[in-house]
Design an enzyme around this catalytic site. Structure first.
Site, PDB file in Angstrom:
ATOM      1  N   SER A 102      -4.660  22.090  17.474  1.00 14.46           N
ATOM      2  CA  SER A 102      -3.198  22.147  17.525  1.00 14.46           C
ATOM      3  C   SER A 102      -2.600  20.781  17.828  1.00 14.46           C
ATOM      4  CB  SER A 102      -2.770  23.133  18.620  1.00 14.46           C
ATOM      5  OG  SER A 102      -1.397  22.988  18.910  1.00 14.46           O
TER       6      SER A 102
ATOM      7  N   TYR B 282      -2.576  26.065  26.949  1.00 18.67           N
ATOM      8  CA  TYR B 282      -2.866  26.247  25.515  1.00 18.67           C
ATOM      9  C   TYR B 282      -3.449  24.959  24.931  1.00 18.67           C
ATOM     10  CZ  TYR B 282      -2.043  26.728  20.506  1.00 18.67           C
ATOM     11  OH  TYR B 282      -2.207  26.747  19.146  1.00 18.67           O
TER      12      TYR B 282
END
Length: 359
Positions: free
Chosen positions: A147, A172
């Site tokens: 990501s 995350y």
């Protein structure tokens, strides 16, 4: 780079009921001949499960002649399930898209991220490692989702995969960086060709309802106020889902080469690429285009008072002010650069929204 043919192979796609996963399976149906495509998804209720079910239903109707398609409802965090899948289907290419997504949700629900993004990914790596046992040909290429969040609040833009990314600002992001570190160690130790993909703000039809463009649409339709963070001064490298899928399919077919180093040990067949539009858009401009396209698609009336439903608010914990992808390595190695404009992408989303929710 090792060229990989996908035809007549078994391809495992985790997170196949997800936004990117379902679009990837759809594309593989179209491009790949004689393949066995195995999808797995735990169908969790992080967002509306009926949307995931609708994606799966569409896939079932699109399976081409000569392609075998199997969907398994299961969790990659369950080692027995993953080992069983690898034993039964012996995938040649694995695309790991299953993950607990979202920056803000990670602040309140960390357990979901540890289970899916760390334990789940570890199970995939272990299964890839053991796919070579007893002289088997094993997994030819592991492709996995990382990501743009790994860049944290890096000041240098555009973000390059050569940048140091050791200071995540959300759990995350930390789990995604951990995926890259784990993949590197497994590539080095067991000679597993792996490629990580740092996706930048993916959007499009049938996307994730927790993403801004989707959430804004839902709220505006209900007459609620939308909050624009950092007073609208955030910039995001919005990347249309078809561009993401195009990048994934190309990368699946080109694995990092297995080479031996000067010490006689394998050099890790490991790579990481950015997939982004390389064109950051200001959030206020993004909202302007979204509202124009929602009116054009007749999701909202032409006289809708947007100003009355907009609120500029400070930055949220875990967010970053800008995301901006340097895609030069992707262009160099795979001859591809995402190019769908924000207006084109949001138009497709608005038209889908009208058809799916309002017809």
């Amino acid at each position: 780079m090792e060229k990989i043919t996908l035809d007549n192979k078994c391809i495992l796609v985790t997170g196949s009921a997800g936004f990117i996963g379902s679009n990837l399976v759809k594309r593989l149906f179209h491009d790949v001949k004689g393949a066995t495509i195995v999808g797995i998804d735990n169908m969790n209720d992080y967002y509306d499960v009926t949307l995931k079910e609708a994606r799966l239903k569409e896939l079932e109707q699109l399976v081409p002649e000569g392609t075998k398609y199997v969907f398994v409802k299961g969790d990659i965090a369950d080692k027995t399930t993953i080992d069983g899948l690898f034993a039964e289907y012996k995938p040649a290419v694995v695309v790991n898209l299953a993950a607990q997504a979202g920056v803000r949700y990670s602040i309140t629900n960390p357990d979901a991220y540890i289970q899916s993004n760390l334990i789940g990914f570890y199970n995939i790596l272990e299964a890839c490692r053991h796919s070579y046992d007893n002289g088997q040909s094993g997994v030819e290429h592991l492709v996995y989702a990382s990501s743009s969040s790994v860049y944290g609040s890096n000041k240098k833009v555009p973000y390059s995969t050569d940048d140091k990314v050791d200071n995540p600002v959300s759990l995350y992001a930390a789990t995604k960086k951990s995926n890259e570190l784990l993949a590197h160690s497994y590539s080095k130790l067991y000679n597993i060709p792996s490629t990580g993909l740092r996706f930048f703000t993916v959007y499009g039809p049938a996307g994730r309802p927790d993403m801004a463009y989707f959430g804004f649409t839902n709220k505006l339709l209900k007459g609620e106020t939308i909050q624009i963070f950092n007073y609208g001064n955030c910039k995001r490298d919005f990347t249309y889902v078809d561009d993401i899928v195009e990048g994934v399919v190309r990368i699946m077919q080109g694995a990092p080469s297995r080479n031996i180093g000067e010490d006689g040990l394998p050099l890790p067949p490991y790579a990481v690429y950015n997939i982004g539009n390389s064109n950051p858009e200001n959030l206020l401009e993004f909202v302007n285009i979204l509202q124009q396209e929602l009116i054009r698609a007749e999701v909202l009336p032409a006289d809708y008072d947007f100003e009355a439903h907009k609120q500029l608010v400070p930055m949220q914990p875990g967010d970053v002010p800008v995301t901006f992808a340097d895609t030069s390595a992707l262009e160099r190695d795979y001859g591809f650069k995402p190019s769908t404009t924000l207006r084109e992408g949001l138009r497709n989303f608005a038209e889908w929204y009208k058809k799916y929710y309002m017809n």
